[in-house]
Design an enzyme around this catalytic site. Structure first.
Site, mmCIF file in Angstrom:
data_model
loop_
_atom_site.group_PDB
_atom_site.id
_atom_site.type_symbol
_atom_site.label_atom_id
_atom_site.label_comp_id
_atom_site.label_asym_id
_atom_site.label_seq_id
_atom_site.Cartn_x
_atom_site.Cartn_y
_atom_site.Cartn_z
ATOM 1 N N SER A 129 4.417 -5.701 -2.928
ATOM 2 C CA SER A 129 4.576 -4.262 -3.154
ATOM 3 C C SER A 129 5.376 -3.633 -2.003
ATOM 4 O O SER A 129 6.473 -4.087 -1.706
ATOM 5 C CB SER A 129 3.197 -3.611 -3.340
ATOM 6 O OG SER A 129 3.329 -2.335 -3.909
ATOM 7 N N ALA A 130 4.805 -2.605 -1.314
ATOM 8 C CA ALA A 130 5.547 -2.016 -0.183
ATOM 9 C C ALA A 130 5.786 -3.063 0.901
ATOM 10 O O ALA A 130 6.776 -3.005 1.638
ATOM 11 C CB ALA A 130 4.781 -0.826 0.383
ATOM 12 N N ASP B 132 3.435 -5.393 -13.624
ATOM 13 C CA ASP B 132 3.435 -4.689 -12.345
ATOM 14 C C ASP B 132 3.424 -3.172 -12.532
ATOM 15 O O ASP B 132 2.875 -2.440 -11.716
ATOM 16 C CB ASP B 132 4.689 -5.078 -11.532
ATOM 17 C CG ASP B 132 4.374 -6.049 -10.405
ATOM 18 O OD1 ASP B 132 3.247 -5.999 -9.883
ATOM 19 O OD2 ASP B 132 5.248 -6.845 -10.039
ATOM 20 N N GLY C 193 0.825 -1.216 0.000
ATOM 21 C CA GLY C 193 0.000 0.000 0.000
ATOM 22 C C GLY C 193 0.848 1.249 0.000
ATOM 23 O O GLY C 193 0.481 2.261 0.602
ATOM 24 N N ALA C 194 2.011 1.179 -0.667
ATOM 25 C CA ALA C 194 2.878 2.346 -0.880
ATOM 26 C C ALA C 194 3.389 2.964 0.421
ATOM 27 O O ALA C 194 3.746 4.138 0.452
ATOM 28 C CB ALA C 194 2.153 3.414 -1.717
ATOM 29 N N HIS D 194 -0.414 -5.248 -11.237
ATOM 30 C CA HIS D 194 0.136 -5.152 -9.883
ATOM 31 C C HIS D 194 -0.875 -5.705 -8.875
ATOM 32 O O HIS D 194 -2.052 -5.332 -8.897
ATOM 33 C CB HIS D 194 0.431 -3.670 -9.590
ATOM 34 C CG HIS D 194 1.279 -3.440 -8.375
ATOM 35 N ND1 HIS D 194 2.513 -4.022 -8.218
ATOM 36 C CD2 HIS D 194 1.084 -2.678 -7.275
ATOM 37 C CE1 HIS D 194 3.040 -3.630 -7.060
ATOM 38 N NE2 HIS D 194 2.181 -2.810 -6.466
#
Length: 579
Positions: free
Chosen positions: A206-207, A334, A119-120, A449
């Site tokens: 991701s994050a 992605d 979630g960045a 992604h």
């Protein structure tokens, strides 16, 4: 009579509570029936640390009297909503959820898999994205089908999780410390739930995948877990590290009216600002992306080199990761979602994407490397276009550029650094390229992604009406590979049968498994494109092999190139079908 006893037992299982004793006190969860004589115990909302102070490391939980009823997910950490119009969640958020599978006998000494959400570094939760009433990260199917304990954890995100002054005054990385506290809690307590504290795998997307990588690289993790999986993100990803934290902190301070010119006074002012205001000040201004540069530049709240948890540039810390078995890979598209923001024409059937737009994107991504880099990068990416390129090929090139830059190239470098430093631990590489299930995208779009997660967490089994048999096949394969890896360090070996043997990635030979519903391919041909941006990785002599490959490790003539000689990085040949 035997049948009656069976029915009574199954009836008991459907309703029974599950209990365990942790360092904080007793917890009671729920026993959920998953099949004939198969159950999963669910413990939701178990605290692994106390309510954290603002910009402080997590502290041990003081414990509780009596029995803690752990049957509901707790609130996520305070964060902006997806549309960024308001906040949600709480500062009291350091909880985890545990899913324990049982057959006819009570499970003991099971491998443990701890999941870190993506979630960045800005949003997300251990029970994120409710789908038909079920969390995306519900660990039930994976635990039941793979025979492992699955743990999902919360950690602080956004301004409260990652703001930093770049020095000891506001060191940052609070979210990483939360993750570390959760993994440490699991190691100390998981035996009470039937888990093996000496066989913990951490995994994330991701994050969350970059976070897994940071946990591997931190000196604080020595001996804490055994294996790690990164899905679409590593610590070397250009969005995963904030190199100028004080510049960002001053920007956030101005948004919350801390205008002091003296830094100490400004930081003191920040510390008394309302947490909701601070959280809103960390939101991404998507409006500015259209005129300023790539969307990646907006992902600013991230881990920092703090001289403590992350003592140095991540590329120089892979000696710390040598002890962990490592599996990493990316989805074939992605970068597509980010490319669609940077160059909106790629998703519009009526618009063409021009060579100038591709050059403009490359300019934004290579601005630190100068004009020569842009032109050489453009040559590399347009070499297969021909004189009158098919519009779909140009559009797909834009997605490939963002995928390479944000995910694929950094992941390949991380895998190479792991393989070069490893001391007996194994390394595995994959490419997930199942076609997207998101409606409305052009036909050339493959795996978007985060699209791997629905299969890994068994959604085709728990939501059968939304999927086809081929999706259940793929879900079964992924759960088998991931949980085998958690058990043995080898995704092909374990209790679960797999369709293809997955060869290890080594210093001199870099095969990768192509993951989709047909599962027929191991690829090891050279990466198609020359990386126009070898990321800022450490100097070669120290980290990358200089000697020629050993004879037995060489692949067939012409199918293998050494990374240091050519800096070629694997990009599978992906020619689009018509738009």
């Amino acid at each position: 009579h035997i049948m009656m006893i069976h029915l009574v037992l199954v009836g008991l299982v459907l309703r029974s509570a599950a209990a365990a004793k942790t360092e904080g006190g007793a917890v009671e969860g729920l026993n959920v029936n998953t099949g004939l004589f198969r159950t999963v115990e669910e413990f939701k909302g178990v605290p692994f640390a106390d309510v954290p102070g603002k910009w402080e490391k997590p502290k041990p939980h003081p414990g509780w009297d009596g029995v803690l009823i752990a049957t509901k997910f707790r609130e996520r950490c305070l964060q902006v909503t997806l549309l960024q119009t308001k906040t949600q969640g709480s500062e009291d958020c350091l909880y985890l959820n545990i899913f324990v599978p049982h057959g006819l006998s009570v499970s003991t000494n099971l491998p443990v898999m701890v999941y870190l959400f993506g979630g960045a570094f800005l949003l997300g939760a251990s029970n994120d994205v409710e789908v038909f009433g079920e969390s995306l990260y519900d660990g039930k199917e994976m635990a039941d089908r793979g025979g492992v304990i699955v743990v999902t954890v919360n950690y602080r995100v956004g301004t409260l999780g990652f703001l930093s002054s770049g020095d000891e005054r506001l060191p940052g990385n609070y979210g990483l410390w939360d993750q570390h506290a959760a993994i440490s809690w699991v190691r100390r307590n998981i035996r009470a739930f039937g888990g093996n504290p000496d066989n913990i795998t951490i995994f994330g997307q991701s994050a969350g995948a970059a976070s897994v990588n940071f946990q591997m690289l931190s000196p604080y993790s020595k001996g804490l877990f055994r294996r790690a999986i990164c899905q679409g993100g590593v610590a070397l990803s250009p969005w995963a590290l904030q190199k100028s934290p004080m510049v960002l902190t001053k920007k956030i301070a101005r948004k919350v009216n801390c205008w002091q010119t003296e830094e100490d006074n400004m930081l003191a002012c920040l510390k008394i600002v309302d947490p909701i205001k601070l959280t809103m000040a960390g939101k991404i201004n998507l409006g500015s992306v259209l005129c300023s540069g790539p969307v990646m530049d907006l992902l600013q709240l991230a881990p920092v080199v703090d001289g403590d948890f992350i003592p140095d540039d991540p590329g120089k810390l892979f000696h710390n990761a040598a002890q962990f078995d490592y599996l990493a890979g990316v989805n074939s598209m992605d970068g597509h979602i980010f490319a669609g923001i940077d160059v909106p024409s790629i998703n519009n059937m009526k618009e063409t994407t021009t060579a100038d737009q591709v050059k403009g994107l490359l300019t934004g991504l290579t601005k630190e490397k100068g004009d020569a880099a842009i032109s050489s990068a453009f040559d590399v990416y347009s070499v297969h276009w021909g004189l009158a390129p098919d519009p779909a090929i140009v559009k797909k090139t834009v997605a490939d550029i963002e995928t390479d830059f944000l995910f694929l190239v950094p992941t390949q470098i991380a895998l190479q650094l792991h393989a070069n430093n490893t001391s007996g631990a194994s390394t595995y590489s994959y490419l997930f390229n199942m076609k997207t299930r998101i409606p409305g995208f052009p036909r050339w779009v493959e795996a978007e992604h985060a699209e791997d997660l629905q299969y890994l967490f068994g959604k085709p089994f728990s939501l059968p009406l939304v999927y086809f048999p081929q999706h259940r096949d793929l879900s079964g394969y992924m759960i088998a590979y991931w949980t085998n890896f958690a058990k043995t360090g080898d995704p092909s070996r374990g209790n679960s049968k797999v369709p293809v043997l997955w060869p290890a990635f080594t210093k001199y030979h870099q095969p990768y498994l192509v993951i989709n519903n047909s599962m027929s391919k191991i690829a090891s041909k050279p990466y198609g494109s020359l990386s126009p941006w070898p990321l800022q990785i450490p100097p070669m002599p120290e980290f990358l092999p200089q000697q020629p490959p050993e004879p037995h490790a060489a692949s067939p003539a012409g199918t293998h190139q050494l990374l240091p000689e050519s800096h070629r990085l694997k990009r599978p040949d992906r020619t689009p079908s018509s738009a």
